[in-house]
Design an enzyme around this catalytic site. Structure first.
Site, short mmCIF file in Angstrom:
data_model
loop_
_atom_site.label_atom_id
_atom_site.label_comp_id
_atom_site.label_asym_id
_atom_site.label_seq_id
_atom_site.Cartn_x
_atom_site.Cartn_y
_atom_site.Cartn_z
N SER A 183 -0.13 0.74 -5.65
CA SER A 183 -1.00 -0.37 -6.04
C SER A 183 -0.48 -1.20 -7.21
CB SER A 183 -2.40 0.16 -6.35
OG SER A 183 -2.32 1.23 -7.27
N HIS A 211 -3.88 0.21 0.24
CA HIS A 211 -3.31 -1.14 0.21
C HIS A 211 -2.53 -1.48 1.47
CE1 HIS A 211 -4.39 -2.79 -3.67
NE2 HIS A 211 -4.24 -1.59 -4.19
N LYS A 242 -10.85 -3.21 0.52
CA LYS A 242 -9.79 -4.19 0.23
C LYS A 242 -9.67 -5.15 1.41
CE LYS A 242 -7.80 -1.47 -3.39
NZ LYS A 242 -7.37 -0.11 -3.66
C1 LIG Z 1 -8.13 0.89 -4.47
C2 LIG Z 1 -7.53 2.18 -4.15
C3 LIG Z 1 -8.33 3.28 -3.85
C4 LIG Z 1 -9.82 3.25 -4.00
O1 LIG Z 1 -10.44 2.52 -2.99
P1 LIG Z 1 -11.94 2.00 -3.21
O2 LIG Z 1 -12.43 1.80 -1.83
O3 LIG Z 1 -11.86 0.76 -4.03
O4 LIG Z 1 -12.67 3.09 -3.92
C5 LIG Z 1 -7.71 4.46 -3.47
N1 LIG Z 1 -6.36 4.55 -3.40
C6 LIG Z 1 -5.57 3.50 -3.69
C7 LIG Z 1 -4.08 3.64 -3.58
C8 LIG Z 1 -6.12 2.28 -4.07
O5 LIG Z 1 -5.34 1.26 -4.38
#
Ligand SMILES: *Cc1c(COP(=O)(O)O)cnc(C)c1O
Length: 396
Positions: A183, A211, A242
């Site tokens: 990320s 992602h 996302k």
């Molecule tokens: C954003 C993210 C999460 C968490 O996801 P949410 O649905 O926002 O709780 C988990 N793992 C990674 C690698 C992320 O970038």
């Protein structure tokens, strides 16, 4: 009167301020769009994870409205008591088909999916082997599991193999876990090699595709699909927050894995399920992913356009291979100044420093989406060039 608690907290906040780690929340007026109003200023938005613009997509909005009218605002219970609605089951079946997995279970967020899964499938006496840049929710899951945690250097498959060889003779089950797309750097895990090592050394394999969901692989099926590794990764985690545009997380794997999580994953057992309207939005999102492949093509076109522009200007974009592109500037203070001045001039790219990334790798992070126009991206590049030159980040 200052309470004991407040005395402690005020001191901590002061310490954050003096280390320049104190932050305020930027407030968004209206919708999360590529051009949006934060803190009263209209900016080109390079900070959201809304990769495909689905969180304002008409099909998702309509599906959500329909479900809201039909089923009300809340589910009223945890999944294991009275909170499993037909629409939750439909969403899970949809996701399993989409990911070509046997079964799937949805959690309240990607965070709870990771933390709840890792902590319930491993325990004392087991071993977790984790990339050093894995997401915080994986790290928390590891800690909650009470398994022994071994961290390998980022994407370093030799380091991973050394650990696997070292622990091979130990009793206990082993899990190798990695983000698919990282990320903060936007780079991709060397999944074929990692999966091969896990198989060779008899470890279970888990990938967090937060992602990569909706971004990589056919129709956005993720890195496992991208690398053709179907059937070789035991646990695939994805997010619905996302690219999918709403909120939630999911786990895909065997029917046995999913049924086990029904019984043991604590966020599933002890926290209320999604409002039906959220599940409906997600269902519509997977239909859009399958029926509108042009969206993902546009995302990658925009990514190429923007990355080309950044490298022409001479920015250091690290090892990024995805729509997440960091611009690495060095010290944290410079990164924050860069971000602040960009914002003043109409571009929102979050500054990121220690402890999220090493101090000397402080950066701003940019994320382009399918819905940015060419004009918006060219404007952003123009402002990045101007501010970058002014601050000596790129030569003038
Ligand atoms: C954003 C993210 C999460 C968490 O996801 P949410 O649905 O926002 O709780 C988990 N793992 C990674 C690698 C992320 O970038």
């Amino acid at each position: 009167m200052a309470t004991l608690l407040d005395e402690f907290l005020v001191g901590e906040l002061e310490s954050l301020r003096s280390r320049k780690l104190y932050r305020t929340l930027k407030v968004l007026e209206g919708q999360q769009l590529p051009q949006a109003e934060f803190d009263g200023r209209s900016v080109v938005n390079l900070s959201s994870n809304n990769y495909l613009g689905l969180n304002t997509h008409p099909r998702l909005v309509e599906a959500s409205e329909r479900a809201l009218r039909q089923f009300g605002v809340g589910s009223g219970a945890v999944r294991t008591i009275a909170g499993t609605m037909r629409i939750h089951m439909e969403l899970e079946e949809k996701i399993a088909r989409f990911k070509q997995a046997e079964a799937s279970v949805v959690f309240q967020s990607g965070f709870t999916a990771n933390a709840g899964t890792v902590s319930s499938i491993l325990g004392k006496g087991d071993l977790i082997i984790s990339d050093e840049l894995n997401h915080a929710s994986i790290i928390d899951g590891c800690r909650l599991s009470r398994a022994q945690i071994r961290v390998y250097r980022h994407k370093d498959t030799q380091a991973l193999e050394d650990i696997l060889a070292e622990v091979q003779a130990l009793p206990g089950r082993k899990l190798v876990v990695t983000d698919g797309v990282f990320s903060m750097d936007g780079d991709v895990a060397p999944l074929p090699q990692i999966v091969e090592l896990a198989e060779t050394y008899g470890a279970m394999m888990m990938v967090d595709d937060a992602h990569a969901s909706g971004v990589m692989g056919t129709c956005g099926r993720g890195t496992v699909d991208h690398f053709g590794l179907h059937g070789r990764v035991d646990i695939q985690v994805g997010t619905l927050s996302k690219a999918v545009g709403a909120l939630g997380g999911y786990v895909c794997g065997s029917r046995a894995l999913i049924e086990y999580l029904y019984h043991r994953a604590r966020p599933f057992l002890f926290s209320t399920s999604h409002p039906p309207a959220v599940a409906a939005s997600c269902l519509a999102a997977f239909e859009v992913l399958e029926e509108e492949p042009a969206l993902i093509e546009r995302l990658w076109q925009n990514t190429r356009l923007f990355k080309d522009g950044l490298s022409r200007l001479g920015f250091d974009t690290g090892a990024s291979e995805t729509p997440i592109t960091p611009i690495i500037v060095g010290q944290g203070e410079l990164a924050m100044k860069f971000s602040d001045q960009l914002f003043e001039e109409g571009v929102f790219a979050q500054g990121i420093g220690f402890p999220t990334v090493p101090e000397e790798k402080s950066r701003i992070r940019t994320i382009v989406t399918a819905t940015h126009t060419r004009e918006q991206l060219e404007f952003a590049l123009e402002i990045l060039a101007r501010v970058g030159r002014r601050l000596g980040i790129i030569p003038s």
